[in-house]
Design a protein around this motif. Structure first.
Motif, PDB file in Angstrom:
ATOM      1  N   ALA A 186      29.477   8.026  -1.841  1.00 50.41           N
ATOM      2  CA  ALA A 186      28.181   7.879  -0.777  1.00 50.41           C
ATOM      3  C   ALA A 186      27.796   9.296  -0.427  1.00 50.41           C
ATOM      4  N   TRP A 187      26.604   9.875  -1.287  1.00 53.37           N
ATOM      5  CA  TRP A 187      26.414  11.244  -1.264  1.00 53.37           C
ATOM      6  C   TRP A 187      25.160  11.543  -0.080  1.00 53.37           C
ATOM      7  N   ASN A 188      25.631  12.190   0.935  1.00 54.38           N
ATOM      8  CA  ASN A 188      24.742  12.437   1.918  1.00 54.38           C
ATOM      9  C   ASN A 188      23.972  13.798   1.545  1.00 54.38           C
ATOM     10  N   MET A 189      22.416  13.746   1.741  1.00 55.95           N
ATOM     11  CA  MET A 189      21.513  14.817   1.511  1.00 55.95           C
ATOM     12  C   MET A 189      20.888  14.896   2.782  1.00 55.95           C
ATOM     13  N   ASP A 190      21.553  15.439   3.814  1.00 58.31           N
ATOM     14  CA  ASP A 190      21.220  15.397   5.175  1.00 58.31           C
ATOM     15  C   ASP A 190      21.054  16.473   6.253  1.00 58.31           C
ATOM     16  N   GLY A 191      21.136  17.654   5.309  1.00 56.05           N
ATOM     17  CA  GLY A 191      20.932  19.057   6.255  1.00 56.05           C
ATOM     18  C   GLY A 191      21.892  19.123   6.923  1.00 56.05           C
ATOM     19  N   ASN A 204      26.257   3.913  -6.813  1.00 57.19           N
ATOM     20  CA  ASN A 204      26.485   4.991  -5.943  1.00 57.19           C
ATOM     21  C   ASN A 204      25.500   4.942  -4.751  1.00 57.19           C
ATOM     22  N   ALA A 205      25.633   5.469  -3.900  1.00 54.41           N
ATOM     23  CA  ALA A 205      24.854   5.365  -2.618  1.00 54.41           C
ATOM     24  C   ALA A 205      24.177   6.908  -2.191  1.00 54.41           C
ATOM     25  N   ILE A 206      23.031   6.641  -1.826  1.00 55.10           N
ATOM     26  CA  ILE A 206      22.371   8.134  -1.469  1.00 55.10           C
ATOM     27  C   ILE A 206      22.254   7.895   0.204  1.00 55.10           C
ATOM     28  N   CYS A 207      22.721   9.101   0.825  1.00 49.41           N
ATOM     29  CA  CYS A 207      22.793   8.856   2.261  1.00 49.41           C
ATOM     30  C   CYS A 207      21.731  10.218   2.745  1.00 49.41           C
ATOM     31  N   PRO A 208      20.650   9.671   3.168  1.00 49.67           N
ATOM     32  CA  PRO A 208      19.764  10.659   3.629  1.00 49.67           C
ATOM     33  C   PRO A 208      19.682  11.005   5.018  1.00 49.67           C
ATOM     34  N   GLY A 209      19.511  12.239   5.656  1.00 48.80           N
ATOM     35  CA  GLY A 209      19.341  12.411   6.976  1.00 48.80           C
ATOM     36  C   GLY A 209      17.804  12.049   7.419  1.00 48.80           C
ATOM     37  N   GLY A 241      25.174   5.275   7.172  1.00 48.37           N
ATOM     38  CA  GLY A 241      26.002   4.634   6.596  1.00 48.37           C
ATOM     39  C   GLY A 241      27.644   5.313   6.790  1.00 48.37           C
ATOM     40  N   LEU A 242      27.338   6.547   7.393  1.00 47.26           N
ATOM     41  CA  LEU A 242      28.821   7.426   7.405  1.00 47.26           C
ATOM     42  C   LEU A 242      29.003   7.581   8.919  1.00 47.26           C
TER      43      LEU A 242
END
Ligand code: NAD
Length: 256
Positions: free
Chosen positions: A246-251, A177-182, A141-142
């Motif tokens: 848009a909170w990334n949790m993506d290492g 809110n959005a969660i943006c996983p890797g 999304g980013l």
């Protein structure tokens, strides 16, 4: 913390959705599950956490079934206080070869379904003055990646939808809110690892290491439990003024 609240998590029979449903149930929320495949296993896992659990099998590509699911949730538990728009699919191909029906399905399931569930959930949240909408987007999304046109378009779209939902409710107790996983090692990603292993004539382990090395500086998969903890934070009092992120949790993927 969430005792007495009801959370509906779409696509929660597997992977990230199930992880988020379990994290919210651990905080006391009753859960409405949705998704395909094994239902009894996930239902039993949630019930074991001491909350009420119900299931609706709406196909999230079908607005009429989404409407039916939202009515079902309200009838079972009074109303939906927490909506997690998580259901999603993937297809990997260059644009010139991308099957049109896959494009339509990805846009319907990964993006339009969130619009429908959100529009149907908002009135009750607005009436009670409290609600949480959490959209499971993606690092896609980013940023973009080749061969994922529909997925990247849908995930950028859901980040946009997140911002508008947050803004339209900014003076109320309803946040979005959005969660943006890797990379998260779920069936959705396992299929991509299997394809990589087959294409390169390498082992599954090697394919999974390549996948991480290409994109994720931490060289670690994010886990459904970690994503569940972030969802719990958004639902906590400390999350009251977190709106439209848009909170990334993506290492570190998107930091490059
Ligand atoms: P998964 O395949 O394990 O789970 C997908 C869930 O969606 C399942 O419960 C499935 O039954 C359900 N589903 C699929 N099509 C559906 C439909 N038409 N109607 C209702 N339910 C449907 O995948 P996952 O990795 O847990 O993915 C969950 C979400 O997380 C997706 O939106 C995905 O794009 C996103 N995501 C995943 C990753 C990752 O690395 N796995 C990374 C970023 C974002």
């Amino acid at each position: 913390m969430l005792k007495g609240k009801t959370a509906l998590v779409t696509g929660s029979t597997s992977g990230i959705g199930l992880g988020i449903a379990k994290a919210l149930a651990t905080q006391g929320a009753n859960i409405v599950l949705n998704g395909f495949g094994d239902v009894e296993g996930p239902k039993a896992e949630i019930a074991a956490l001491g909350v009420k659990v119900a299931y609706h099998g709406a196909d999230m590509s079908k607005p009429a079934e989404i409407e039916d699911m939202m009515k079902f949730a309200a009838a079972e538990f009074g109303q939906v206080d927490i909506l997690v728009n998580n259901a999603g699919i993937q297809h990997v191909a260059r644009i010139e070869n991308f099957p049109v029906e896959k494009w339509d399905a990805i846009l319907a399931i990964n993006l339009s379904s969130a619009f429908h569930a959100t529009r149907l959930a908002l009135p009750a949240m607005q009436a009670t003055g409290w609600g949480r909408i959490i959209n499971v987007a993606s690092v896609h999304g980013l940023v973009g990646s080749p061969e994922k046109s529909a997925y990247v378009a849908a995930k950028h779209g859901i980040v946009g939808l997140t911002k508008v939902t947050a803004l339209e409710n900014a003076t109320s107790g309803v946040t979005c809110n959005a969660i943006c996983p890797g990379w998260v090692l779920t069936p959705l990603v396992q299929k991509q690892i299997d394809a990589k292993a087959a294409a390169g004539g390498i082992s599954n382990q090697q394919a999974s290491e390549h996948l991480l090395r290409e994109k994720e500086p931490s060289l670690q998969f994010t886990t459904p439990e970690e994503l569940g903890a972030l969802a719990v934070f958004f639902c906590s009092p400390a999350g009251n003024n977190v709106r439209g992120v848009a909170w990334n949790m993506d290492g570190g993927w998107a930091a490059q």
